[in-house]
Design a protein around this motif. Structure first.
Motif, PDB file in Angstrom:
ATOM      1  N   ARG A  95       9.259  10.257   9.853  1.00  0.00           N
ATOM      2  CA  ARG A  95       8.090  10.323   9.977  1.00  0.00           C
ATOM      3  C   ARG A  95       7.909  11.707  10.141  1.00  0.00           C
ATOM      4  N   ASP A 119       5.855  12.177   5.988  1.00  0.00           N
ATOM      5  CA  ASP A 119       7.381  11.625   5.494  1.00  0.00           C
ATOM      6  C   ASP A 119       7.347   9.856   6.034  1.00  0.00           C
ATOM      7  N   LYS A 120       7.767   9.064   5.238  1.00  0.00           N
ATOM      8  CA  LYS A 120       7.493   7.949   5.472  1.00  0.00           C
ATOM      9  C   LYS A 120       8.535   6.279   5.248  1.00  0.00           C
ATOM     10  N   SER A 161       6.164   9.630   0.934  1.00  0.00           N
ATOM     11  CA  SER A 161       6.004  11.039   1.106  1.00  0.00           C
ATOM     12  C   SER A 161       4.170  11.582   0.658  1.00  0.00           C
ATOM     13  N   SER A 181       0.371  11.117  -3.207  1.00  0.00           N
ATOM     14  CA  SER A 181       1.062  10.202  -2.195  1.00  0.00           C
ATOM     15  C   SER A 181       2.636   9.592  -3.169  1.00  0.00           C
ATOM     16  N   ASP A 233       5.168   6.079  -3.183  1.00  0.00           N
ATOM     17  CA  ASP A 233       6.055   5.561  -2.592  1.00  0.00           C
ATOM     18  C   ASP A 233       6.428   4.644  -3.696  1.00  0.00           C
TER      19      ASP A 233
END
Length: 328
Positions: free
Chosen positions: A124, A153-154, A189, A219, A221
């Motif tokens: 994160r 960051d995800k 991200s 974004s 994903d």
């Protein structure tokens, strides 16, 4: 407090809080002062952290750790009395490592002989930076320009993401099974880049302000079930039904799910405004303005699926200083 599960055959509480644990240690180190007297100033901060936690839910206990430090800095440069430059930067990038293990509610401890799963990583935060210029160009004209960029960051990942399916057994005495460590891996991200310019001009009883901003948000994903499939074993009691199908003798059933989703998505937005703050009298001030906004949301193919241009919003405000003394 814990909450019991009244359902027949239930072997664990409906809500269980007895296994929660959190240890958190933090420190702050900071330093500031002039690099060049009256001209160049700095501030730096370093925040080391160590976090360990345990939480219990379903048939397992999760153990997590995080030890990434936060840092930040601010630099102010008075180039001249009329020109100022400011740099701000910080990082909240962090990685949480988690493992889970089968849990025994009777002993309030991991199941004897059970082993922790492979580590799962949750990433994160990220880097953030902005640069701002302020110029007092004349006695009546001021301008500021701001640019900034943010990255977050995800991503949730584990070594077993591609090979180990999610298997959960919620029947009495059942547990999470299989070698999976991360139920829904996600490579993701967010990036935000922004630019803004503002100006202010004094003209007699009028203060004219205007500005524009432009921003791009991107974004990324890609999410899916670990092993690209999910199994959930359920016990149906006699007389229960599922989607209209009755189970007079009870049954064990298996729910199967497949889930994959993702792409890269971009949103571009911009706005313009102009405002006149007019001191009509010593006691009455009017704020008259106009704002226009546009945005373009794009899908994973780069095509616009929502696009709105020139949303016009007029503004009008009147301020009356009743007694002329700022009290009302």
């Amino acid at each position: 407090p814990n909450v019991a599960d009244p359902r027949e055959g239930a072997t664990r509480p409906y809500v269980y809080n007895g296994g929660e644990k959190l240890d958190r240690y933090e420190g702050n180190i900071y330093l500031s002062g002039p690099l060049i007297e009256d001209t160049l100033f700095f501030y730096v901060l370093y925040n080391p952290r160590n976090i360990e936690y345990e939480t219990v839910g379903g048939a397992s206990m999760t153990k997590g750790t995080q030890d990434d430090a936060f840092w930040g800095t601010k630099i102010d440069w008075n180039i001249t009395d009329d020109h100022i430059l400011e740099l701000t930067a910080f990082s909240d990038e962090r990685t949480t490592e988690t493992r889970f293990i089968d849990y025994d509610y009777e002993t309030e401890a991991p199941v004897a002989g059970a082993e922790y799963s492979d580590v799962a990583l949750g990433q994160r935060g990220g880097s953030n930076i902005s640069l701002k210029y302020t110029g007092y160009l004349t006695d009546d004209l001021t301008m500021s320009v701001l640019w900034g960029s943010n990255e977050a960051d995800k991503t949730d990942s584990a070594p077993t993401d591609l090979t180990c399916p999610v298997i959960i057994d919620v029947r009495p005495g059942g547990n999470a099974t299989g070698c999976w460590a991360n139920g829904v891996p996600s490579q993701g991200s967010d990036t935000r880049d922004a630019f803004r310019i503002d100006g202010e001009y004094l003209l007699g009883d009028h203060t004219i302000r205007a500005g524009l901003d432009y921003e791009t948000n991107t974004s990324i994903d890609k999410s899916f079930y670990s092993g690209h499939i999910y199994y959930r074993y359920i016990r149906v009691n006699p007389g229960d039904s599922l989607r209209g199908v009755e189970f007079p003798d009870g049954a064990d059933i298996n729910r199967v799910r497949v889930y994959e989703s993702g792409g890269e998505f971009e949103t571009i937005s911009n706005a313009f405004y102009i405002e006149d703050v007019w001191a009509i009298t010593d006691n009455v001030t009017a704020s008259i303005g106009l704002r226009s906004e546009s945005f373009d949301n794009k899908n994973a193919e780069g095509e616009s699926f929502i696009k709105v241009d020139n949303q016009i919003a007029p503004r009008l405000g009147i301020t009356w200083d009743v007694n002329g003394d700022g009290e009302s």
